[in-house]
Design a protein around this motif. Structure first.
Motif, short mmCIF file in Angstrom:
data_model
loop_
_atom_site.label_atom_id
_atom_site.label_comp_id
_atom_site.label_asym_id
_atom_site.label_seq_id
_atom_site.Cartn_x
_atom_site.Cartn_y
_atom_site.Cartn_z
N GLN A 48 4.67 -5.81 1.13
CA GLN A 48 3.60 -6.67 1.62
C GLN A 48 2.58 -6.80 0.51
O GLN A 48 2.14 -5.80 -0.07
N ARG A 69 5.61 3.50 1.56
CA ARG A 69 4.20 3.75 1.87
C ARG A 69 3.39 4.12 0.63
O ARG A 69 2.65 5.10 0.61
N GLN A 95 -6.62 -1.44 4.76
CA GLN A 95 -6.74 -1.99 6.12
C GLN A 95 -5.35 -2.34 6.67
O GLN A 95 -5.04 -2.03 7.82
N ARG A 96 -4.53 -2.95 5.83
CA ARG A 96 -3.18 -3.30 6.28
C ARG A 96 -2.35 -2.06 6.56
O ARG A 96 -1.60 -2.02 7.55
N GLY A 98 -3.44 0.75 7.63
CA GLY A 98 -3.89 1.25 8.92
C GLY A 98 -3.33 0.44 10.07
O GLY A 98 -2.95 1.00 11.11
N GLU A 99 -3.26 -0.88 9.91
CA GLU A 99 -2.69 -1.74 10.94
C GLU A 99 -1.21 -1.43 11.18
O GLU A 99 -0.71 -1.57 12.30
N LEU A 100 -0.54 -0.99 10.12
CA LEU A 100 0.87 -0.64 10.24
C LEU A 100 1.08 0.76 10.82
O LEU A 100 2.22 1.18 11.04
N GLY A 101 -0.02 1.48 11.05
CA GLY A 101 0.08 2.81 11.63
C GLY A 101 0.42 3.90 10.64
O GLY A 101 0.79 5.01 11.04
N TRP A 102 0.26 3.63 9.34
CA TRP A 102 0.56 4.65 8.35
C TRP A 102 -0.47 5.77 8.43
O TRP A 102 -1.66 5.53 8.63
#
Length: 300
Positions: A48, A69, A95-96, A98-102
Motif C-alpha cells: 500500500q 508490516r 494512520q493506515r 492502525g486502520e489495518l489493525g497492525w
C-alpha cells in the motif's frame, strides 16, 4: 495537509506507479546510486503506497507499507526536504497501519533519517547494516502500547520523541541530568529548538552538584535561555526515596525508567493516561523543591 503540498494515500499500485517511479528513481537511483533493478521490486504490487503531491500535482514524496508490516521506500525530493513532507508521509503510513489493525511496524532507516522516525516513536534495535550500499538501522514501533526501551540508543530515540511531541511544556525528573543521555548533542539540539520555539522545560534533580561539577552542557544552554529552562533540587525526605526517572510532555508523550540510574524503561508518545499520571506526580514535587540558584549565569 501543509502549505504547498498534500498527502494522498494511493492503494492501487497501477495508479501509484508513475509517481513512484518519478520520485524514487530521482532519490534512490540518481541521487543515492541504488541499482535500478533493486529499486522497483516484486513487493511493490503487494504494498500500500502513500504519495505526496505539490499543489501543482507534481509528486514529491513516497512511502509504502509492505505485507510483512514494514514501512519502506520513504523518499522526498531534495527541494522539499525539511518542509514537513517526510513527517506527513510517515503520519499517513502510521494512520493506515492502525486502520489495518497492525500492532507492530518496523522499518530499515538510513542513519540520517533515524531522528525523523524517533520523533514518531520508533526505537532502534540490532546492529547497523548495509542495504543497497547504504548504512541502515532497524527500528520498530508498537502501535497503541508502551514500547520497551532496552539500550542507550533506544533511550536517546525515546527522549527525542518526547521532546519533539511537546507543545509548550516539558517536565524532566532526573537524578543528575543523566550523563550519556541529556548531555548528548542530539538532545541538547532538540531542547534548544524546543526552547527557541517558545517551549519551557522544567527539570527536577536529586543531585544538582554532580552535573555542575561535570559542566553539563544543558546547564550552559539554560544560562543562555533562562526564560525557557528552570531547575529545582529535591530536599524533602518524601521525595528523596523516589528511585525512578522520567520525561513527560504536555501532550501524551512520556519516557519512564523504574530505576533512574539506568536507561532501560518504556516509552509511548500517545499514552494519555500515563502522561497525566506522571505530570500529576511531577507538579507537587516541583512545588516542594528548591530553585537551583547555583545554575544561574556566572554561578559555575
Amino acid at each position: 495537509m501543509s502549505a504547498g503540498f498534500q498527502v494522498v494515500a494511493v492503494l492501487d499500485y497501477a495508479a501509484a506507479l508513475p509517481a513512484l517511479r518519478q520520485v524514487r528513481e530521482t532519490v534512490f537511483v540518481q541521487e543515492q546510486n541504488v541499482p535500478a533493478e533493486l529499486e522497483l521490486d516484486a513487493h511493490d504490487p503487494l504494498c500500500q503506497h502513500v504519495v505526496a503531491f505539490a499543489d501543482d500535482g507534481t509528486p514529491i514524496g513516497t512511502g509504502r507499507l509492505t505485507p510483512d508490516r514494514r514501512i519502506g521506500r520513504m523518499a522526498v525530493l531534495a527541494p522539499w526536504r525539511g518542509r514537513g513532507v517526510g513527517e506527513a508521509l510517515l503520519a499517513a503510513l502510521l494512520q493506515r497501519a492502525g486502520e489495518l489493525g497492525w500492532r507492530e511496524i518496523t522499518l530499515h532507516a538510513q542513519l540520517p533519517a533515524q531522528r525523523l522516525y524517533a520523533r514518531h516513536g520508533f526505537l532502534p534495535y540490532g546492529e547497523r547494516f548495509f542495504e543497497a550500499g547504504i548504512e541502515h538501522r532497524s527500528m520498530r514501533l508498537l502501535l497503541g502500547a508502551a514500547n520497551p526501551v532496552e539500550t542507550r540508543d533506544a533511550a536517546l530515540a525515546a527522549m527525542l520523541g518526547v521532546i519533539a511531541g511537546a507543545r509548550r511544556g516539558l517536565s524532566i525528573y532526573s537524578r543528575e541530568l543523566d550523563p550519556g543521555l541529556l548531555d548528548r548533542p542530539e538532545v541538547t539540539t532538540a531542547l534548544h529548538r524546543f526552547a527557541t520555539g517558545g517551549g519551557v522545560t522544567r527539570i527536577v534533580l536529586h543531585d544538582p552538584a554532580a552535573p555542575q561539577r561535570a559542566l553539563a552542557p544543558l546547564i550552559g544552554l539554560a544560562q543562555r535561555l533562562p526564560s525557557a529552562f528552570a531547575f529545582r533540587a529535591i530536599e524533602e525526605p518524601v521525595d528523596q526515596t523516589y528511585a525512578s526517572a522520567y520525561a513527560v510532555n504536555d501532550r501524551d508523550g512520556w519516557y519512564y525508567r523504574t530505576l533512574g540510574n539506568r536507561f532501560d524503561g518504556e516509552t509511548r508518545l500517545d499514552g494519555g493516561p500515563r502522561a497525566r499520571q506522571l505530570r500529576a506526580h511531577f507538579d507537587p514535587v516541583w512545588e516542594r523543591a528548591r530553585p537551583c540558584s547555583e545554575y544561574r549565569a556566572l554561578g559555575i
